[in-house]
Scaffold this motif. Structure first.
Motif, PDB file in Angstrom:
ATOM      1  N   UNK A  72      46.825 -45.156 104.289  1.00  0.00           N
ATOM      2  CA  UNK A  72      48.107 -44.985 103.606  1.00  0.00           C
ATOM      3  C   UNK A  72      49.107 -44.343 104.555  1.00  0.00           C
ATOM      4  N   UNK A  73      49.954 -45.182 105.148  1.00  0.00           N
ATOM      5  CA  UNK A  73      50.949 -44.705 106.113  1.00  0.00           C
ATOM      6  C   UNK A  73      52.294 -44.396 105.471  1.00  0.00           C
ATOM      7  N   UNK A  74      52.437 -44.650 104.164  1.00  0.00           N
ATOM      8  CA  UNK A  74      53.765 -44.570 103.559  1.00  0.00           C
ATOM      9  C   UNK A  74      53.752 -43.779 102.252  1.00  0.00           C
ATOM     10  N   UNK A  75      52.993 -42.702 102.229  1.00  0.00           N
ATOM     11  CA  UNK A  75      52.935 -41.830 101.054  1.00  0.00           C
ATOM     12  C   UNK A  75      53.759 -40.579 101.336  1.00  0.00           C
ATOM     13  N   UNK A  76      54.831 -40.398 100.581  1.00  0.00           N
ATOM     14  CA  UNK A  76      55.752 -39.296 100.844  1.00  0.00           C
ATOM     15  C   UNK A  76      55.976 -38.377  99.644  1.00  0.00           C
ATOM     16  N   UNK A  77      55.253 -38.605  98.560  1.00  0.00           N
ATOM     17  CA  UNK A  77      55.513 -37.799  97.369  1.00  0.00           C
ATOM     18  C   UNK A  77      54.233 -37.573  96.575  1.00  0.00           C
ATOM     19  N   UNK A  78      54.223 -36.544  95.719  1.00  0.00           N
ATOM     20  CA  UNK A  78      53.055 -36.327  94.864  1.00  0.00           C
ATOM     21  C   UNK A  78      52.865 -37.451  93.844  1.00  0.00           C
ATOM     22  N   UNK A 119      43.763 -27.220  99.636  1.00  0.00           N
ATOM     23  CA  UNK A 119      42.774 -27.050  98.571  1.00  0.00           C
ATOM     24  C   UNK A 119      43.269 -26.150  97.452  1.00  0.00           C
ATOM     25  N   UNK A 120      44.134 -25.197  97.784  1.00  0.00           N
ATOM     26  CA  UNK A 120      44.598 -24.244  96.784  1.00  0.00           C
ATOM     27  C   UNK A 120      46.121 -24.287  96.609  1.00  0.00           C
ATOM     28  N   UNK A 121      46.708 -25.405  96.990  1.00  0.00           N
ATOM     29  CA  UNK A 121      48.161 -25.511  96.908  1.00  0.00           C
ATOM     30  C   UNK A 121      48.571 -25.978  95.512  1.00  0.00           C
ATOM     31  N   UNK A 122      49.470 -25.264  94.844  1.00  0.00           N
ATOM     32  CA  UNK A 122      49.866 -25.668  93.487  1.00  0.00           C
ATOM     33  C   UNK A 122      50.615 -26.992  93.496  1.00  0.00           C
ATOM     34  N   UNK A 133      60.797 -33.419 103.028  1.00  0.00           N
ATOM     35  CA  UNK A 133      59.705 -34.153 103.679  1.00  0.00           C
ATOM     36  C   UNK A 133      58.461 -33.282 103.763  1.00  0.00           C
ATOM     37  N   UNK A 134      58.624 -32.019 104.154  1.00  0.00           N
ATOM     38  CA  UNK A 134      57.491 -31.106 104.267  1.00  0.00           C
ATOM     39  C   UNK A 134      56.768 -30.956 102.940  1.00  0.00           C
ATOM     40  N   UNK A 135      57.525 -30.697 101.879  1.00  0.00           N
ATOM     41  CA  UNK A 135      56.901 -30.458 100.583  1.00  0.00           C
ATOM     42  C   UNK A 135      56.243 -31.721 100.037  1.00  0.00           C
ATOM     43  N   UNK A 136      56.862 -32.869 100.259  1.00  0.00           N
ATOM     44  CA  UNK A 136      56.253 -34.117  99.817  1.00  0.00           C
ATOM     45  C   UNK A 136      54.906 -34.365 100.459  1.00  0.00           C
ATOM     46  N   UNK A 137      54.810 -34.102 101.761  1.00  0.00           N
ATOM     47  CA  UNK A 137      53.543 -34.284 102.463  1.00  0.00           C
ATOM     48  C   UNK A 137      52.514 -33.235 102.041  1.00  0.00           C
ATOM     49  N   UNK A 138      52.940 -32.013 101.839  1.00  0.00           N
ATOM     50  CA  UNK A 138      52.019 -30.974 101.371  1.00  0.00           C
ATOM     51  C   UNK A 138      51.411 -31.352 100.020  1.00  0.00           C
ATOM     52  N   UNK A 139      52.252 -31.811  99.122  1.00  0.00           N
ATOM     53  CA  UNK A 139      51.772 -32.165  97.787  1.00  0.00           C
ATOM     54  C   UNK A 139      50.899 -33.410  97.811  1.00  0.00           C
ATOM     55  N   UNK A 140      51.247 -34.371  98.657  1.00  0.00           N
ATOM     56  CA  UNK A 140      50.406 -35.566  98.781  1.00  0.00           C
ATOM     57  C   UNK A 140      49.008 -35.187  99.267  1.00  0.00           C
ATOM     58  N   UNK A 141      48.940 -34.312 100.261  1.00  0.00           N
ATOM     59  CA  UNK A 141      47.639 -33.834 100.740  1.00  0.00           C
ATOM     60  C   UNK A 141      46.879 -33.127  99.622  1.00  0.00           C
ATOM     61  N   UNK A 142      47.558 -32.245  98.905  1.00  0.00           N
ATOM     62  CA  UNK A 142      46.890 -31.469  97.858  1.00  0.00           C
ATOM     63  C   UNK A 142      46.264 -32.374  96.809  1.00  0.00           C
TER      64      UNK A 142
END
Length: 297
Positions: A72-78, A119-122, A133-142
């Motif tokens: 998945x190269x194009x996931x930018x949001x939760x 693992x513990x990101x709300x 962009x930062x928050x979108x990637x953080x949430x996608x990872x979470x």
């Protein structure tokens, strides 16, 4: 035969990933895009057309299909991540999310995976437009790294460079210096990581068939200061750069970070991946781009 799905895959390192996958005779490659960018893969790939951010369209496009690996190269949001977790829950053997150095805040210290722990990101849901962009990637990872239906890895890339970089970030610096335009550099001594586009594709390919899960940093060996990059371009062009700390927004460097922003790749290296030395390929790339830009003048 292995079945691989690439979300995206018609430009930059996504295209290079598809080309790498097609080198394997026992692999069937499917690409899912909006169908707006032509490719030269011919009949070697299966093409699905859907808007990645339209969950219903994505689900319909892949319904009834199983994939050993989904890239998945194009996931930018939760919202996109949550939809993928639902849609591929029973049909993906493994999931590789392209993430970013941007999940980290800048730091004088080399950044390791534990410096941002998904693992513990709300989690807050929403579309791409609701987040940086930062928050979108953080949430996608979470979301994707905490679901349990399939093993998943999140590859954290820094700025990716190459002759095929459609964002033209290194081009920007070379063009500005050649033309005597200012390049805004807030902190010339800030260290930054990079990876080359073919190296990024090779890493994604490798991760797809490795046992690694969770976040994993990926960048070329070594880091450079912004000033070292400018000096390299000065040597290639023979022109002294004009580098004020502030200038017009259109002339500010795409590498213009205020603090160091570079990664530790011990996790990937311990697992067996060998990264290219940054100082080996960046001067060659700068020289190649300069020659190409000079020939167009």
């Amino acid at each position: 035969m292995r079945s691989i799905l690439v979300l995206g895959g018609t430009r930059f390192f996504g295209k290079r990933l598809v080309q790498r996958l097609l080198e394997d005779e026992d692999t069937q490659v499917t690409i899912l895009t909006r169908g707006q960018t032509e490719d030269n893969f011919g009949e070697r790939v299966i093409r699905l057309t859907a808007d990645r951010s339209d969950a219903q369209a994505l689900a319909a496009a892949v319904r009834g299909r199983h994939y050993d690996v989904v890239y998945d190269n194009i996931c930018y949001s939760p919202d996109d991540a949550a939809a993928a977790a639902r849609i591929f829950a029973d049909t993906a053997g493994r999931y590789v999310l392209t993430s970013s150095l941007s999940v980290y805040d800048p730091s004088q210290q080399m950044l390791c995976e534990a410096d941002f722990d998904p693992a513990h990101y709300p989690v807050t849901l929403g579309p791409k437009e609701n987040f940086s962009y930062q928050e979108g990637k953080r949430l996608a990872e979470a979301i994707l790294l905490n679901q349990t239906a399939f093993p998943a890895a999140a590859v954290r890339f820094p700025i990716v460079l190459g002759t095929d970089d459609y964002t033209r970030r290194l081009h920007f610096h070379i063009e500005h210096i050649m033309e005597g335009k200012p390049v805004g550099i807030p902190n010339p001594e800030a260290l930054i990581s990079f990876i080359r586009s073919d190296e990024a594709a090779d890493f994604l390919y490798w991760v797809g068939f490795s046992p690694l899960t969770g976040p994993v940093n990926a960048c070329s060996d070594g880091a450079m200061t912004i000033q070292e990059i400018i000096s390299l371009i000065e040597a290639v062009t023979g022109v002294q750069a004009i580098t004020p700390s502030r200038t017009e927004e259109s002339d500010m460097s795409p590498f213009g970070i205020t603090e160091s922003w570079h990664m530790d790749t011990a996790k990937a290296r311990t697992a067996g991946f060998v990264f290219l030395p940054l100082t080996g390929w960046l001067p060659e790339l700068a020289a190649s781009l300069h020659a190409s830009l000079r020939d167009r003048q």
